[in-house]
Write a protein that holds these residues in place. Sequence first.
Motif, mmCIF file in Angstrom:
data_model
loop_
_atom_site.group_PDB
_atom_site.id
_atom_site.type_symbol
_atom_site.label_atom_id
_atom_site.label_comp_id
_atom_site.label_asym_id
_atom_site.label_seq_id
_atom_site.Cartn_x
_atom_site.Cartn_y
_atom_site.Cartn_z
ATOM 1 N N SER A 58 0.833 -1.210 0.000
ATOM 2 C CA SER A 58 0.000 0.000 0.000
ATOM 3 C C SER A 58 0.863 1.254 0.000
ATOM 4 C CB SER A 58 -0.913 0.020 1.227
ATOM 5 O OG SER A 58 -1.824 -1.048 1.150
ATOM 6 N N ASP A 112 -5.543 -0.842 -5.087
ATOM 7 C CA ASP A 112 -4.979 -1.422 -3.866
ATOM 8 C C ASP A 112 -5.964 -2.438 -3.291
ATOM 9 O OD1 ASP A 112 -3.740 -2.065 -1.531
ATOM 10 O OD2 ASP A 112 -3.544 -0.012 -0.789
ATOM 11 N N GLU A 113 -5.743 -3.711 -3.566
ATOM 12 C CA GLU A 113 -6.626 -4.795 -3.126
ATOM 13 C C GLU A 113 -8.092 -4.448 -3.367
ATOM 14 O OE1 GLU A 113 -5.393 -7.110 0.004
ATOM 15 O OE2 GLU A 113 -3.607 -5.976 0.510
HETATM 16 MG MG MG Z 1 -2.278 -2.664 2.056
#
Ligand code: MG
Lengths: 311, 332
Positions: free
Chosen positions: B47, B176-177
């Motif tokens: 991240s 991000d995910e």
């Molecule tokens: Mg993360």
Amino acid sequence: MWKVIGERAVSLVVTLLVASVGIYGALFLAPGNPATLLAGGHATPAVLATIERTEHLNEPFFTRYWDWLVGVLHGNLGQSFVYREPVTTLLAGRVGNTVFLVLYAATLIIAGGVVLGLLAALDRRAGAAITVLTSVGLGIPSFVAAIALITVFSVKLGWFPVFGSGTGLLSQLWHLTLPAVALAISWTAYTAQLTKAAVREELGREHVETARSRGISRRHVILRHVLRNAMIPITTVSGLTVAGLIAGDVVVEQAFGINGLGSFLVQSTLQKDFASVQAVSLILVATFVIVNGLVDLWSLVLDPRLRTGRA
Amino acid sequence: MNVLEINHLAVELPVEGALRRVLHDVTLSIGPGEAVGLVGESGAGKSMASRAVIRLLPAGAAVHGDIRYSGDSVLAMDRAALRHFRTHDVAMVFQDPRAHINPVRTIGDFLLEALLERGERRDDARAAVIAVLAAVGVSEPERRLRQFPHELSGGLLQRVMIAAALAVSPTLLLADEPTTALDVTTQSDVMVILDARRRERGLAMLFVTHDLELAAAVCDRIAVLYAGFLVEDAPAGDLHRNLRHPYTAGLLASRPDPVAPRPRLAAIPGRPLSAFEVGAGCAFAPRCAFAVERCHLERPELRVLDAGRVACHRAEELAGQLALSPTPGGSE
Ligand SMILES: [Mg+2]
Ligand SMILES: Nc1ncnc2c1ncn2[C@@H]1O[C@H](COP(=O)(O)OP(=O)(O)OP(=O)(O)O)[C@@H](O)[C@H]1O
Ligand code: SF4
């Protein structure tokens, strides 16, 4: 929305009934005979007996309360036996000053509190100063503020009048500035601290991060995402402020000799003027309940999550 | 020219008054229309690496190295340039749409805001947003614009977030995910949409995930992050055929099977190190079944090998062994 309004209306009626019984009862039980006060210095037993009879002072509690209640339901707030005038007339001349004072103070509190709180949350250096200021402000009771303000700005500097409430908008503003400031100080500090905490909390939210990642300008991020969302807790707690203002108003009107509902309430209580005390108390209670109802409705407007299922 | 170039990126974040290293050395590039999967265990710095690209690191972060978007240094951008970069060139999709979309404003406010912010006319912006919503499979787009986030399911909300990212027609998409907060069926729906839109528009994408298989399925290249180091960067197709880094092999072996969720063989033994705990040698050495003395003393450089890059002293020797047995049997 309508359900909330309905709930509030019912709670208003119940609150007013309970409060009126309570206040009537308290005055009834309090020591001192209003007849003595009425008769003045020369109270012979015969005079007292006459007064008690004409004013129904020796009837049982519930008879007197019932008479009063029936009167109120017919739009008659009763007769002040001290002034020998209808309570409505007595209130009419005073209510304006109090409303002006309370609205003035509320404006100072909301504008000052929110601006200071926002500044404290956004600017590190201003924040430190404001935090000190608000911690001090929070501890200043309105009567202390009143005395200090009168000493400095009225007596020493002579910028503001010491006494009275003035007539006409400008004169009223001038007369009521110090009282409003005295009334507002601790609540402004409280609102500022609350705003600071709420803004700090919102600043750390993920959706604020999203807004920044999208290149939304700082001004818009603050206005539309931070302040907008922080208004929800600020609104919720401002109901408390109203209760505080009503209590503070009584003190401040006494201190500045303002002829308003607060000082009238104190005089009437001392003279055991049942009808007047009852009327003023109920107006204050009703104001409190109504304003809190409005705060609730405003929260619904601000927070769509509350609307689902309650609308 | 590459859309994104990250050179020797290192990031330190303030923790209790001191700066703590969360990224050591990340070098990575993404070409036009290319999708790169950034994988690694929780806490590896995925991240932080993707946020660094858009300058969205926590306050007080110290950033070293170089990040370039189409040749322009992102770290050197002034306020106006950064705003232009964020409003026109790059868009980010976050993991948790429920938290990342303002709950008290309408979906319409959210979608339109970015377009209005860069001066587009409201009518045009509205039409564009409705078209994108329809494209990502949101039914009744006009009605959605008036709804609030809490009235939408998680999957629908993530589509809204993807629509918001696509609506600005970025060149680079950072995800991000994007599916981790969703249930399994919704996950694959969202992945399919993201992948299709990306290919259609020739978007460059940095896809952050801890799921190596998922990354391999949707990306052209895989970049593996361990304790703040980029340890391997390889074409997605090479992953199963040609493993080179022991950590990547361990990741592959430890992935739980989504169809029959029983633990597959062994997870990587030992606890993942945080970036700031890493010693002088290879960051993976304490857990690596193939570690030799040199690994503990000398940090392996990221170097070119075959079609990719790898940071392991023993990459060449191990190539065959890793592919044969995903769970390392022990060192020699
Ligand atoms: Mg993360
Ligand atoms: N605000 C912060 N301040 C200090 N350290 C942080 C902060 N946010 C994250 N970290 C640390 O930075 C490191 C990298 O975090 P990052 O969020 O990039 O990991 P990640 O690979 O995305 O993990 P995950 O899969 O859990 O999302 C972690 O060790 C984490 O503890
Ligand atoms: S350098 Fe050594 S410790 Fe690090 S991954 Fe390669 S073999 Fe393992």
